[in-house]
Write a protein that holds these residues in place. Structure first.
Motif, short mmCIF file in Angstrom:
data_model
loop_
_atom_site.label_atom_id
_atom_site.label_comp_id
_atom_site.label_asym_id
_atom_site.label_seq_id
_atom_site.Cartn_x
_atom_site.Cartn_y
_atom_site.Cartn_z
N ARG A 33 -19.97 6.69 17.45
CA ARG A 33 -20.27 7.11 16.09
C ARG A 33 -20.43 5.87 15.24
N ILE A 34 -21.44 5.88 14.42
CA ILE A 34 -21.68 4.73 13.56
C ILE A 34 -20.83 4.86 12.31
N LEU A 35 -20.22 3.75 11.93
CA LEU A 35 -19.37 3.72 10.74
C LEU A 35 -20.03 2.84 9.69
N ALA A 36 -20.34 3.43 8.54
CA ALA A 36 -20.76 2.60 7.39
C ALA A 36 -19.58 2.56 6.44
N ASP A 40 -17.41 9.84 4.95
CA ASP A 40 -17.61 11.10 5.65
C ASP A 40 -16.96 11.05 7.03
N LEU A 41 -17.20 9.94 7.74
CA LEU A 41 -16.79 9.87 9.14
C LEU A 41 -15.28 9.95 9.32
N ILE A 42 -14.54 9.21 8.53
CA ILE A 42 -13.09 9.16 8.77
C ILE A 42 -12.42 10.51 8.49
N SER A 104 -25.18 8.19 -8.78
CA SER A 104 -24.05 7.93 -9.67
C SER A 104 -23.07 9.10 -9.74
N VAL A 105 -23.47 10.27 -9.27
CA VAL A 105 -22.52 11.40 -9.32
C VAL A 105 -21.75 11.56 -8.01
N ILE A 106 -22.07 10.75 -7.02
CA ILE A 106 -21.40 10.93 -5.72
C ILE A 106 -19.93 10.52 -5.84
N CYS A 122 -27.51 10.29 6.67
CA CYS A 122 -27.25 10.49 8.10
C CYS A 122 -26.20 11.56 8.34
N ASN A 123 -25.27 11.71 7.40
CA ASN A 123 -24.27 12.77 7.53
C ASN A 123 -24.93 14.15 7.41
N ALA A 124 -26.08 14.17 6.74
CA ALA A 124 -26.92 15.37 6.65
C ALA A 124 -26.18 16.61 6.16
N PRO A 126 -25.87 19.59 3.70
CA PRO A 126 -26.88 20.25 2.85
C PRO A 126 -26.72 19.84 1.39
N SER A 127 -25.49 19.43 1.01
CA SER A 127 -25.21 19.11 -0.39
C SER A 127 -25.36 17.62 -0.71
N ALA A 128 -25.80 16.79 0.25
CA ALA A 128 -25.90 15.34 0.02
C ALA A 128 -26.68 15.08 -1.28
N MET A 189 -30.12 17.23 -11.24
CA MET A 189 -28.96 17.90 -11.85
C MET A 189 -28.24 18.70 -10.78
N ARG A 190 -26.92 18.73 -10.87
CA ARG A 190 -26.18 19.53 -9.91
C ARG A 190 -25.12 20.34 -10.64
N HIS A 191 -24.65 21.38 -9.98
CA HIS A 191 -23.53 22.14 -10.54
C HIS A 191 -22.32 21.99 -9.62
C1 LIG Z 1 -13.59 12.31 -2.08
C2 LIG Z 1 -15.02 12.38 -1.63
C3 LIG Z 1 -15.99 12.78 -2.54
C4 LIG Z 1 -17.31 12.85 -2.14
N1 LIG Z 1 -18.25 13.25 -3.05
C5 LIG Z 1 -19.53 13.34 -2.67
C6 LIG Z 1 -20.53 13.76 -3.60
O1 LIG Z 1 -20.25 14.02 -4.77
N2 LIG Z 1 -21.81 13.87 -3.16
C7 LIG Z 1 -22.17 13.58 -1.88
O2 LIG Z 1 -23.32 13.70 -1.54
N3 LIG Z 1 -21.24 13.16 -0.98
C8 LIG Z 1 -19.94 13.04 -1.35
N4 LIG Z 1 -19.00 12.63 -0.44
C9 LIG Z 1 -19.41 12.33 0.94
C10 LIG Z 1 -19.67 10.84 1.23
O3 LIG Z 1 -18.89 10.02 0.42
C11 LIG Z 1 -21.12 10.45 1.08
O4 LIG Z 1 -21.91 11.28 1.90
C12 LIG Z 1 -21.37 8.99 1.42
O5 LIG Z 1 -22.63 8.61 0.93
C13 LIG Z 1 -21.31 8.70 2.91
O6 LIG Z 1 -21.52 7.34 3.14
P1 LIG Z 1 -20.62 6.46 4.13
O7 LIG Z 1 -21.20 5.11 4.17
O8 LIG Z 1 -19.21 6.55 3.74
O9 LIG Z 1 -20.88 7.25 5.48
P2 LIG Z 1 -20.04 7.22 6.84
O10 LIG Z 1 -18.87 8.11 6.71
O11 LIG Z 1 -19.80 5.83 7.29
O12 LIG Z 1 -21.10 7.89 7.77
C14 LIG Z 1 -21.56 9.20 7.57
C15 LIG Z 1 -22.34 9.70 8.79
O13 LIG Z 1 -23.54 8.97 8.94
C16 LIG Z 1 -23.58 8.28 10.17
N5 LIG Z 1 -24.19 6.98 9.89
C17 LIG Z 1 -23.76 6.11 8.93
N6 LIG Z 1 -24.58 5.05 8.91
C18 LIG Z 1 -25.54 5.26 9.85
C19 LIG Z 1 -26.66 4.50 10.30
N7 LIG Z 1 -26.97 3.32 9.76
N8 LIG Z 1 -27.43 5.02 11.28
C20 LIG Z 1 -27.13 6.21 11.83
N9 LIG Z 1 -26.08 6.95 11.46
C21 LIG Z 1 -25.29 6.48 10.47
C22 LIG Z 1 -22.16 8.20 10.62
O14 LIG Z 1 -22.04 8.10 12.03
C23 LIG Z 1 -21.60 9.50 10.10
O15 LIG Z 1 -21.93 10.55 10.95
C24 LIG Z 1 -17.67 12.54 -0.82
C25 LIG Z 1 -16.67 12.13 0.08
C26 LIG Z 1 -15.37 12.05 -0.31
C27 LIG Z 1 -14.33 11.61 0.68
#
Ligand SMILES: Cc1cc2nc3c(=O)[nH]c(=O)nc-3n(C[C@H](O)[C@H](O)[C@H](O)COP(=O)(O)OP(=O)(O)OC[C@H]3O[C@@H](n4cnc5c(N)ncnc54)[C@H](O)[C@@H]3O)c2cc1C
Lengths: 300, 749
Positions: A33-36, A40-42, A104-106, A122-124, A126-128, A189-191
């Protein structure tokens, strides 16, 4: 229901080059699994949804940390660039306000300091939140494997919840976003029930390009989040607007059509019916706002 | 009012630095050599008979040191587990809620313990779960326990005709002539209100570490709101005399009533006794949300009659609380003292029930039963004032009770500040002016809390350097150490820095009731005050011959014992402290004080909230919020403001977004993403007004503080939403979806 167990044993690697990363992926891609940023992953590992035997940290790969813009190639965002860094990049706030707004809302400041746009798509989920904006901007994913690179239009990127068209031996290197044409504008815009630290119940991005003289719509993109198995564009709704002058009535029709094209589910966060209603409201609002940004007067 | 030098000052919490720097020790920080790790095996079903329970495979796994089930619990031998309150209930013949513990493992690592849990074989025969209180109350519904009779837990009533029931407790209150009262009314309104089970939302999950020494004494480190009550309950569970168990206090990461429950400590202790090694257990957030006990959901039907002029003539109400799977934590017992007490109502009828269902058992949460009852009462008061066209605060003011009035429970009210507090809010709103803007609305509500009082002891030592050490046995869940230290500093005339507080363990500290019911500062301050007077008398006796003045003429200020008649005649406390220890001294200066049986000092908090509702999505934005509360006397205004702001934030969550989601009795939202509490971005700055109508019973006139501000929030928010939208919501939480549904329905009709 989730269940948090102690994390099983896994191997952790943090290669410093793209070549090494791709070599590892070609051998062990299926179990890795790729970690950025890991935001999401942890949690997914902790909740026992996945238990990879190898966690491959890509934050040290130089190609994934690039962030640049020029008029011709547009914006290139390395897959491992943290969202907060993205948000301070001048070209983004100047030319890609819709993307800046979506990113900026993430989560929260802490989440944006870790999380990346690459991880978001990449986490795909539906709400990304970045996805509808990227779909509107015609973004492309640059994906690499040992056998070379390929480009995937974002329209063809999302397959199902948690599933993309990236292969097990492939890596997202960067996201390419063309420079928006002149006379274009849009917004996202999101709700959510809670202001921050929440997941979109529904999200809508609209992006309009007008013919400067006639003020008619040349190009229209509307994309939805959290209301279908993947983020999606609503082509039917877009088509209703193309070539038209904007009236209140058309906007209403487009909003209805977008709601029609959504495929929401009912879950503990909201009912399908409510999500559909939100699509209508948010589509209407994003279109009004985009018109306002373009200085278009909407005929009532 | 007398002038104080330390009491009444805004002093930062003395525990703040250690907490923000991460050096404070919580239960989860305690580690001991050779420690084992415990893990609970839980029921996947909400209601089932256990046909077979086989732990042999788990036991034979390498690294597993013990597996225990209900048959290993000494406390279950001679008494019904229903009597062991605030304990985990290891299932015997059947499970009555999903996530109920069935067995517990201790192993050399947490991974092995988890694996062993997976090897435990349980065959369940599922039974239909009872999930709804109204259904559960029906006589034809099969009782969850064959031997549980209303108001007679685990002992059959003498009355032969009694039948077992799912109604664990029932109380009724009748005053005056209800029918006559309603006949006098010009307007009668009746409504039913519902609230959802709610989690306290403390940050720190449960954890416990226990060890048993060679003499059989068990020592336990765990977060609890009362170390002495915990000792008592755990000793009963283990079948040990109370003093064979020692509870060591640790810092607590939020409690709010939820941490009198001890889901792990007794299990940990039993495993430590079985294995002879220390054992640690910790809950994940998921476990906390499935088996950390919530506050009950409720169904309330309420009817109020008023005259045209807005005087209440009669009120009747039925309060039904969902007890979950065990009957131990009755909420009806709070109803009598906390319902309709702030209003003059000549004719009253109250019925209250605790009803069992196959859901997670409940416990107390910040003013137990009362936010639920006041959601109904204060929503109803709002509907009446609308119907009468009266200002909602004026309507409340003209009906409010005062000193000498009798409450529904028959208590004569002592000196109270209900009217003063309501009037303070009315004045605040007059100055603020009416709310402008579309889709905006203001809501007011008044919350009452009767308060509790307990038994507390305290020792003070006057040290050789003139500082004072206070030893108490009550754990700090709300900043109590800081306020108590202010009282000690005040009494001795020394600076805050010269006071240190030791929260002792159950072997060294004086007995303390738990920190519940807003009783801690209210009652403990008496014991501490008395201990201070005791030590001061000793100091006076020592100082008197040295100053050559009568002992009664000595007072304390600036770290000195001073002659009242001539402040030049003084002697430092340090000198007195030192001299007491000399060969010819009188021995160390130790003051002691105790208190029990204090009558409570009831209080109200009045809320006003402005909201804006997005009419197309139903989302509520809380624009501003203000609370006026009668605190008697604010020992530490900053601390009280924090209590009010925290309570309101919890109330806003309860009103708008929080709530357990069940599927066939199983909790579905076991993360803080979907168990949604507000963040700082969801609440405005909360304005506070501390009204000080001194009580006749509290030291310096102080009153109960921590719980009153929770009570009125739910109705205040509902009333504001009504003002903004015209929609009356009678079911919580008032989610955007529910509000939008209301708006659309209204548009149609
Ligand atoms: C408290 C909290 C609040 C959050 N709020 C939001 C929000 O408001 N909106 C939202 O959309 N998301 C939200 N998230 C989800 C998450 O933070 C986002 O989706 C974030 O952008 C994920 O990025 P990351 O680098 O942490 O991904 P990671 O967790 O590192 O990776 C996510 C997935 O993508 C894969 N991946 C990562 N990099 C690559 C690569 N280069 N190539 C192939 N695969 C890859 C990983 O293997 C994993 O499956 C939230 C999460 C938390 C914990």
């Amino acid at each position: 229901m989730t269940s948090t167990r102690s994390i099983g044993k896994f191997e952790y690697k943090k290669p410093g080059s793209l070549r090494t990363t791709l070599r590892i992926l070609s051998n062990k891609g299926a179990d890795a699994r790729i970690l950025a940023g890991g935001t999401d992953l942890i949690p997914q590992i902790k909740q026992g949804q996945i238990s990879p035997s190898l966690v491959l940290d890509v934050k040290n790969v130089p190609e994934l940390n690039r962030l640049d813009w020029n008029e011709d190639r547009g914006l290139r965002i390395g897959a491992a660039v943290p969202l907060s860094k993205l948000l301070t990049f001048v070209a983004i706030s100047e030319r890609y306000s819709i993307l800046a707004q979506a990113c900026s809302v993430i989560g929260s400041m802490q989440i944006r300091n870790r999380g990346t746009i690459g991880g978001n798509i990449c986490n795909a989920a539906p709400s990304a939140d970045s996805a509808p904006a990227l779909l509107c901007l015609g973004a492309r994913a640059i994906v690499a494997s040992k056998n070379g690179n390929r480009k995937i239009n974002l329209d063809d990127f999302f397959m199902a919840p948690g599933k993309t068209s990236i292969g097990a031996d492939e890596l997202l290197v960067e996201i390419e976003v063309p420079t928006p044409p002149a006379h274009s504008a849009g917004c996202y815009m999101r709700h959510t029930t809670r202001e921050e630290m929440d997941i979109a119940v529904a999200g809508v991005a609209s992006f309009l390009t007008i013919a400067p003289r006639s003020k008619k719509l040349k190009e229209v993109r509307i994309a939805l989040g959290a209301v279908a198995p993947t983020p999606l564009r609503v082509h039917g709704a877009e088509a209703l607007l193309i070539g038209k002058s904007v009236t209140e009535r058309i906007i209403e029709e487009v909003a209805e059509e977008a709601a029609e094209e959504a495929k929401p589910i009912s879950d503990i966060r909201a009912s399908a019916e409510y999500r559909r209603e939100l699509v209508k409201v948010l589509t209407r609002r994003t279109l009004w706002k985009s018109c306002e940004m373009l200085g278009i007067e909407i005929q009532r | 009012m007398a002038k104080y030098s330390v009491v009444g000052k805004r002093i930062p919490r003395i525990d703040a630095l250690s907490k923000v720097t991460g050096t404070a020790i919580y239960s989860g920080d305690v580690t001991l050599p050779d420690m084992l790790y415990g893990k609970v095996c839980r029921s996947p079903h909400a209601h089932a008979i256990i046909r077979r329970l086989d732990v042999t495979k788990a036991r034979s796994l390498e690294g597993v040191m013990a597996v225990i089930t209900a048959s290993d619990v000494p406390g279950y031998k001679n008494r019904s587990p229903l009597l062991l309150v605030e304990m985990p209930h290891l299932a015997q013949e059947k499970v009555v809620y999903a996530a109920q513990p069935v067995a517990v493992v201790a192993a050399t690592s947490i991974e092995i313990a988890e694996k062993a849990v997976g090897l435990i074989e349980v065959e369940y025969e599922e039974l239909p779960p009872v999930l709804d209180v109204l259904e559960s109350m029906k006589p034809e519904t099969p009782p969850i326990y064959p031997d549980l009779y209303t108001n007679f837990i685990a002992r059959p009533p003498t009355d032969k005709d009694s039948k077992p029931s799912n109604i664990a407790y029932h109380i009724s209150v009748n005053r005056g002539d209800l029918e006559a009262g309603f006949r006098e009314a010009d307007l009668i309104i009746e409504n039913t209100f519902r609230t959802q089970p709610i989690h306290h939302g403390y940050l720190e999950p449960f954890a416990a570490v226990a060890k048993a020494d060679v003499n059989g004494k068990v020592t336990i480190w765990t977060q609890t709101q009362g170390v002495f009550t915990a000792r008592q309950m755990i000793a009963e569970f283990l079948g040990l005399p109370p003093t064979q168990v020692k509870l060591v206090p640790v810092e607590i990461g939020g409690a709010f009533g939820g941490k009198s429950y001890l889901p792990l400590a007794p299990l940990c202790a039993l495993l430590a006794m079985k294995t002879g090694r220390p054992v640690r257990m910790e809950m994940s957030r998921d476990e906390v949300l499935r088996d950390g006990r919530p506050a009950p959901g409720s169904v309330t039907t309420i009817k109020i009659g008023v005259t045209k002029k807005g005087y209440i003539t009669a009120a009747s109400a039925t309060f039904i609380y969902d007890a979950g799977g065990f009957p131990e934590m009755s909420h009806t017992m709070f109803v009598r003292g906390n319902t309709f007490s702030q209003y003059k109502i000549p004719n009253i009828k109250i019925e209250a029930f605790d009803v069992l269902t196959n859901t997670v058992p409940v416990t107390y949460y910040r003013a137990p039963s009362t936010p639920q009852s006041h959601f109904a009462i204060e929503s109803q008061m709002d509907l009446i004032s609308r119907a009468l066209g009266m200002d909602p605060l004026q309507f409340r003011i003209q009906n409010s009770t005062a000193e000498g009035d009798t409450t529904p429970s028959g208590e004569i009210l002592p000196k109270v500040g209900f009217k003063e507090t309501l009037e303070r809010m009315a004045e605040y709103l007059r100055q603020k002016g009416s709310l402008q803007g579309e889709n905006r609305g203001r809501g007011v509500a008044c919350g009452f809390w009767h308060g509790a009082a307990g038994s507390f002891g305290a020792y003070v030592n006057v040290n050789i350097d003139g500082t004072v050490t206070l030893v108490i046995g009550v754990t700090d869940v709300s900043g109590s150490r800081t306020s108590i230290a202010q009282i000690v500093a005040e009494e001795f005339g020394i600076p805050m820095e010269a006071v240190s507080i030791v929260v002792g363990d159950t072997d060294t500290a004086p007995w303390s009731s738990p920190s519940v019911g807003s009783q801690t500062i209210y009652s403990l301050s008496h014991a501490v005050y008395r201990a201070c007077q005791d030590a001061k008398d000793q100091l006076r006796r020592l100082a008197s011959p040295r100053l050559g003045v009568p002992a009664s003429e000595i007072e304390f200020a600036n770290g000195q014992a001073i002659f009242k008649g001539d402040t030049q005649k003084s002697i430092p406390l340090a000198a007195l402290g030192r001299s007491s220890l000399g060969f010819r001294g009188e021995g160390p200066i130790v003051g002691r004080g105790s208190i029990a049986g204090l009558p409570p000092a009831p209080s109200v908090a009045v809320h006003a909230v402005d909201v804006e509702v997005d009419k197309e999505t139903g989302k509520v934005k809380v624009l501003s919020y203000a609370v006026a509360q009668d605190v008697g006397l604010a020992i530490n205004p900053m601390s009280i403001e924090g209590q009010i702001q925290g309570a309101v934030t919890q109330g806003i969550g309860w009103a708008l977004m929080e709530g357990y989601v069940f599927d066939r009795g199983k909790v579905q939202n076991t993360t803080f993403l979907d168990y949604r509490m507000p963040t700082a971005t969801d609440v405005p700055m909360i304005d506070t007004m501390l009204v000080e109508v001194g009580s006749t019973t509290g030291i310096y006139g102080l009153r109960h503080v921590g719980e009153p501000p929770m009570v009125g929030t739910l109705a205040a928010v509902a009333n504001a939403i009504h003002s903004a939208t015209g929609v009356r919501l009678k079911t919580l939480p008032m989610t955007p979806e529910a509000i939008l549904k209301g708006i659309k329905k209204q548009g149609k009709s």
